[in-house]
Design an enzyme around this catalytic site. Structure first.
Site, PDB file in Angstrom:
ATOM      1  N   GLY A 122       2.286 -13.347   0.374  1.00 43.17           N
ATOM      2  CA  GLY A 122       0.922 -13.866   0.495  1.00 43.17           C
ATOM      3  C   GLY A 122       0.741 -15.052  -0.450  1.00 43.17           C
ATOM      4  N   VAL A 143       8.867  -6.264  -9.723  1.00 44.13           N
ATOM      5  CA  VAL A 143       9.516  -6.625 -10.985  1.00 44.13           C
ATOM      6  C   VAL A 143      11.029  -6.745 -10.783  1.00 44.13           C
ATOM      7  CG1 VAL A 143       9.999  -5.868 -13.350  1.00 44.13           C
ATOM      8  CG2 VAL A 143       7.679  -5.662 -12.432  1.00 44.13           C
ATOM      9  N   TYR A 203       2.366   7.559   1.894  1.00 44.23           N
ATOM     10  CA  TYR A 203       2.445   7.709   0.435  1.00 44.23           C
ATOM     11  C   TYR A 203       1.050   8.004  -0.140  1.00 44.23           C
ATOM     12  CZ  TYR A 203       3.713   6.367  -4.393  1.00 44.23           C
ATOM     13  OH  TYR A 203       3.942   6.340  -5.750  1.00 44.23           O
ATOM     14  N   ASP A 204       0.078   7.136   0.186  1.00 38.26           N
ATOM     15  CA  ASP A 204      -1.262   7.254  -0.415  1.00 38.26           C
ATOM     16  C   ASP A 204      -1.922   8.579  -0.053  1.00 38.26           C
ATOM     17  OD1 ASP A 204      -0.572   4.614  -0.783  1.00 38.26           O
ATOM     18  OD2 ASP A 204      -2.428   3.777   0.024  1.00 38.26           O
TER      19      ASP A 204
END
Ligand code: NAD
Ligand code: UDP
Length: 311
Positions: free
Chosen positions: A205, A188, A145-146
């Site tokens: 995390g 969300v 993606y990045d």
């Protein structure tokens, strides 16, 4: 003046809101989508509108259309979805950018790329201005993606320099609102659905990582302003600089839903950025844009949407 507009990824979360806004502004819209993550339901209300047309197509294949503007939004945005078929994700980003640019060149059209805050990777500069070049792991699980989005930006600027193409590049920060899908995997939608169903809230995390959440109407307003402005290619950050930890988000969702769900911790996925917050001075200066919807207010509308559509 009314334009003929192509929106790739137009049946997705952001794309469908963009189609709504463009139709409301009096434009003719062609919504192109392969329904990888998009939903017919998101655009069903537009199908009978004479100014709206749906094209089932994959942006990996060449695009032929007669248009004045292109918004290239096709690409799954949730890590869960874009990591499901990473080769396809990078093809969508790179071939999708090339095919959008090719179509724009053919038509001498203006073309806007939906880029992302992910081009900054796990940022070492905080908050992130547009001139920060980022810290991306090129071989990690987010790279499809990045790096795909970074390559798309490169292609946009090369077409601009080499062919004089009229480009716009917008770096979108985490956006939320109605029409996110319940099983999308983004934070969300996960937290809201978990709270509404009384399930455990899964914080990955320690939950101290931060994100800055922009309500969808604010985002679309910034995107449309960017397409209408003259002599400004970007890249420009569009996002809400209010920064929250994932624990703070979880607490807020619990408060607004009145849920008794427990917060539990699960392992942090690899390469998960530790902090993210946009500098939006450029958007303020060039577009006269800044977000207006507070997280609490946007979440209330989003919670109502999930209650009405998924319970
Ligand atoms: P989404 O997954 O809801 O929408 C993506 C749409 O693209 C879907 O309708 C999907 O079916 C379509 N699509 C995917 N691959 C395709 C292909 N090969 N050919 C044609 N259509 C294809 O995601 P979204 O949140 O609406 O994101 C839209 C765009 O905005 C994406 O490019 C994403 O990278 C970018 N963006 C979104 C956010 C965010 O927070 N929502 C943040 C940064 C960037
Ligand atoms: N996240 C979380 N619980 C979830 C889903 C996500 O704690 O159920 C975290 C995730 O690890 C990340 C942040 O929320 O730190 C935002 O994740 P999302 O997938 O929404 O977007 P992105 O990481 O692409 O910003």
């Amino acid at each position: 003046m009314s334009k003929r507009v192509l929106v790739t990824g137009g049946a997705g979360f952001l794309g469908s809101h963009l189609c709504d806004r463009l139709i409301a502004d009096g434009h003719e819209v062609i919504c192109l989508d392969n329904f990888f993550t998009g939903k017919k339901k998101n655009i069903a209300h537009l199908l009978s509108n004479p100014n709206f047309e749906l094209m089932r197509h994959d942006v990996i294949q060449p695009i032929y259309a007669e248009i004045d503007w292109i918004f290239n939004f096709a690409c799954p945005a949730s890590p869960v979805h874009y990591q499901r078929d990473p080769v396809r994700t990078i093809k969508t980003n790179v071939m999708g950018a090339l095919n959008s640019l090719g179509c724009a060149k053919q038509n001498n059209a203006r073309v806007l790329q939906a880029s992302t805050s992910e081009v900054y990777g796990d940022p070492k500069v905080h908050p992130q201005p547009e001139n920060y070049r980022g810290a991306v792991n090129p071989i990690g699980i987010r790279a499809c993606y990045d790096e795909g989005k970074r390559t798309a930006e490169t292609l946009f600027f090369d077409y601009h320099r080499q062919h004089g193409l009229d480009i716009r590049v917008v770096r979108i920060f985490n956006t939320y609102g109605p029409r996110m899908t319940a099983n999308d995997g983004r934070v969300v939608s996960n937290f809201i659905m978990q709270a509404l169903r009384g399930e455990d809230i899964t914080v990955y995390g320690d939950g101290k990582q931060t994100r800055s959440f922009c309500y969808v109407d604010d985002l679309i307003d910034g995107i449309v302003k960017m397409m209408n402005v003259e002599n400004f290619t970007g890249p420009v950050n569009i996002g809400n600089p209010g920064e929250f930890t994932m624990l703070e988000l979880a607490e807020l969702v619990l408060k607004l839903t009145g849920s008794k769900s427990k917060i539990i911790h699960q392992p942090l996925p690899s390469d998960d950025p530790t902090q993210r917050c946009p500098v939006i001075d450029l958007a303020k200066e060039k577009l006269g844009w800044e977000p207006t919807v507070k997280l609490e207010d946007g979440l209330k509308v989003t919670i109502k949407y999930f209650r009405e559509n998924y319970l």
